[in-house]
Design a protein around this motif. Structure first.
Motif, short mmCIF file in Angstrom:
data_model
loop_
_atom_site.label_atom_id
_atom_site.label_comp_id
_atom_site.label_asym_id
_atom_site.label_seq_id
_atom_site.Cartn_x
_atom_site.Cartn_y
_atom_site.Cartn_z
N PRO A 144 70.19 93.50 -51.47
CA PRO A 144 71.09 92.58 -51.54
C PRO A 144 71.23 91.45 -52.42
O PRO A 144 70.57 91.42 -53.39
CB PRO A 144 70.60 91.54 -50.03
CG PRO A 144 69.23 92.28 -50.17
CD PRO A 144 68.87 93.39 -50.79
N ASN A 145 72.35 90.65 -52.59
CA ASN A 145 72.52 89.90 -53.64
C ASN A 145 72.16 88.40 -52.93
O ASN A 145 72.40 87.84 -51.68
CB ASN A 145 74.21 89.57 -53.62
CG ASN A 145 74.77 90.69 -54.50
OD1 ASN A 145 73.86 91.37 -55.28
ND2 ASN A 145 76.12 91.10 -54.20
N TYR A 146 71.65 87.66 -53.70
CA TYR A 146 70.90 86.17 -53.41
C TYR A 146 71.95 85.12 -53.53
O TYR A 146 72.12 85.07 -54.83
CB TYR A 146 69.71 86.08 -53.85
CG TYR A 146 68.53 86.67 -53.05
CD1 TYR A 146 67.56 86.14 -52.60
CD2 TYR A 146 68.29 88.16 -53.26
CE1 TYR A 146 66.63 86.73 -51.86
CE2 TYR A 146 67.50 88.63 -52.39
CZ TYR A 146 66.47 88.43 -51.83
OH TYR A 146 65.29 88.80 -51.23
N HIS A 147 72.47 84.36 -52.66
CA HIS A 147 73.26 83.42 -53.16
C HIS A 147 72.71 81.98 -52.76
O HIS A 147 72.24 81.59 -51.43
CB HIS A 147 74.48 83.39 -52.26
CG HIS A 147 75.28 84.38 -52.79
ND1 HIS A 147 76.16 84.67 -53.47
CD2 HIS A 147 75.44 85.76 -52.20
CE1 HIS A 147 76.68 85.70 -53.68
NE2 HIS A 147 76.18 86.48 -52.87
N LEU A 148 72.43 81.03 -53.78
CA LEU A 148 71.74 79.82 -53.60
C LEU A 148 72.51 78.93 -52.62
O LEU A 148 73.46 78.78 -52.90
CB LEU A 148 71.38 78.96 -54.75
CG LEU A 148 70.82 77.68 -54.80
CD1 LEU A 148 69.48 77.92 -54.05
CD2 LEU A 148 70.78 77.04 -55.89
N PHE A 149 71.98 78.33 -51.31
CA PHE A 149 72.61 77.50 -50.56
C PHE A 149 72.32 76.24 -50.59
O PHE A 149 73.25 75.13 -50.63
CB PHE A 149 72.26 78.05 -49.06
CG PHE A 149 72.81 77.19 -47.95
CD1 PHE A 149 74.31 76.95 -47.88
CD2 PHE A 149 72.50 76.82 -46.80
CE1 PHE A 149 75.08 76.42 -47.22
CE2 PHE A 149 73.08 76.11 -45.73
CZ PHE A 149 74.29 75.98 -45.92
N ARG A 150 71.05 75.99 -50.57
CA ARG A 150 70.59 74.44 -50.73
C ARG A 150 69.11 74.47 -51.56
O ARG A 150 68.33 75.34 -51.52
CB ARG A 150 70.26 73.64 -49.55
CG ARG A 150 71.65 73.49 -48.99
CD ARG A 150 72.35 72.25 -49.61
NE ARG A 150 73.56 72.20 -48.85
CZ ARG A 150 74.74 72.43 -48.94
NH1 ARG A 150 74.90 73.76 -49.57
NH2 ARG A 150 75.82 72.14 -48.20
N ARG A 151 69.20 73.57 -52.15
CA ARG A 151 67.75 73.26 -52.91
C ARG A 151 66.95 72.08 -51.99
O ARG A 151 67.78 71.14 -51.54
CB ARG A 151 67.64 72.71 -54.19
CG ARG A 151 68.21 73.92 -55.15
CD ARG A 151 68.29 73.16 -56.80
NE ARG A 151 68.53 74.44 -57.72
CZ ARG A 151 67.90 74.85 -58.40
NH1 ARG A 151 66.54 74.89 -58.36
NH2 ARG A 151 68.24 75.95 -59.32
N PHE A 152 65.82 72.11 -51.98
CA PHE A 152 64.92 70.84 -51.40
C PHE A 152 63.40 70.97 -51.86
O PHE A 152 63.24 71.86 -52.61
CB PHE A 152 64.95 71.29 -49.78
CG PHE A 152 64.11 72.37 -49.37
CD1 PHE A 152 62.87 72.06 -49.02
CD2 PHE A 152 64.62 73.69 -49.26
CE1 PHE A 152 61.71 73.21 -48.41
CE2 PHE A 152 63.86 74.71 -48.77
CZ PHE A 152 62.39 74.51 -48.47
#
Length: 376
Positions: A144-152
């Motif tokens: 699958p493709n990984y899409h960055l949603f949020r950083r914390f």
């Protein structure tokens, strides 16, 4: 090789297999779930699946878990899955087999448990995992493709500098009780609705979450009140109690220097020390975490006052751990405290032909709710 769903009787084998994969970074850490491999999943959600990959002789070569829960996402309640604890042996055949199973497993989890999206939390310091899954790669493997949603950031609090002062020493603080539970739930739900992936949005969702959380009671909540008896902040410190131990195996030079500084600071009454590594003790002793859950505050001074209370109430060998989404500035590390941070990312996993959802649009700046115990 064959892929099958793990059963309760597989717990012991999964514990040993999971423990054999130390996490690399500034500190090499071994994770031990001695007793019940599935216990952390029971706390996080009611529904989950763990897949195990075995060779023809029944030897465990890989595993991955998917925890399904209802969350607030883009303003509505949505059922999503969180991919956790992916571990594959160095056996090349196991790596190739798992890559072929990944997308079918995603579809099966979606159909079986009714999840609409799949998320995963990854340490930004785990270069090997980032290179394998996130960064550009050959298209030969059906992943699958990984899409960055949020950083914390995962923030660990170890002590205070001698000139540190409580910004609001006279702030009224009380423990959770039946007398203030209604106001507490109202405050938490109002704050939670400002975050994506939040799991508390009404009275039933709060009590469902509290009931699953082993060892966490209403009396553990620290609640801050203003002069008009309005709630302005809250936090629920909690220890995992052996459910999942993080055992330091070896410290890097940078981490070793920080541990030595904490030892020096403890002699002056400033800090609390880190656990000695296994490489020195030859005893597997875990970190003494105190997780800060349900952490909400109206401003930075209230947050720091809650931090004072939680730190003073913790045991002398415990240090605090909480998560801070980068857009929530009031929860940044106070300058007068001795602390460290570790960067993490929340990723949305989509099939190669999957349609990118609207909540990934750059104009969505909502912070996310990631409880620290579930991020590690």
């Amino acid at each position: 090789m064959k892929l099958e769903i793990a059963q309760p009787e597989d717990s012991k084998a999964l514990v040993e297999f999971y423990k054999s994969f130390p996490l690399k970074g500034l500190v090499e850490i071994k994770i031990d779930r001695d007793g019940d491999f599935f216990a952390p999943y029971d706390v996080q959600a009611e529904q989950y699946l763990t897949y195990q990959l075995k060779d023809d002789e029944g030897k465990l070569e890989g595993m991955a878990s998917f925890v399904v829960r209802d969350v607030l996402l883009d303003g509505s309640i949505t059922r999503v899955a969180f991919g956790r604890d992916l571990r594959i042996s160095s056996n090349r055949r196991a790596v190739l087999e798992w890559s072929q199973h990944f997308l079918p497993v995603m579809n099966e989890v979606s159909q079986t448990l009714g999840s609409k999206y799949l998320f995963s939390v990854m340490s930004m310091a785990d270069v090997q995992a980032l290179n394998a899954f996130v960064r550009p790669r050959t298209l030969k493997r059906p992943l699958p493709n990984y899409h960055l949603f949020r950083r914390f950031n995962m923030v660990s609090v170890h002590g205070r500098l001698p000139w540190a002062k409580n910004p609001l020493p006279h702030l009224r603080m009380r423990r959770g009780s039946p007398a203030n539970v209604d106001a507490l739930i109202h405050y938490i739900t109002q704050k939670s609705r400002q975050r994506d992936l939040a799991t508390t949005w009404d009275v039933p969702s709060f009590f469902d979450k509290l009931e699953r959380w082993k060892g966490l009671k209403l009396e553990d909540f620290i609640i801050a009140f203003d002069k008009n008896e309005n709630i302005v902040g809250c936090v629920a410190p909690w220890s995992a109690g052996g459910m999942q131990e993080f055992i330091p195996m070896q410290y890097s030079l940078r981490a070793h220097n920080f541990r030595q500084f904490l030892k020096f600071g403890k002699m002056l009454g400033w800090t609390r020390t880190l656990t000695k590594p296994y490489s020195r003790l030859k005893i597997e002793a875990g970190f003494n975490f105190k997780y800060l859950n349900f952490l909400f505050a109206d401003n930075g001074d209230i947050f720091e006052s809650l931090l004072w209370k939680a730190f003073d109430d913790a045991k002398e060998n415990e240090f605090l751990l909480y998560t801070q989404t980068r857009s929530e500035f009031i929860y940044r590390r106070p300058r007068n405290w001795i602390s460290a941070k570790m960067p993490f990312g929340v990723y949305l996993l989509l099939p190669p032909d999957g349609e990118i959802p609207a909540f990934l649009h750059p104009n969505n700046e909502n912070p996310v709710e990631i409880e620290p115990f579930f991020a590690l």
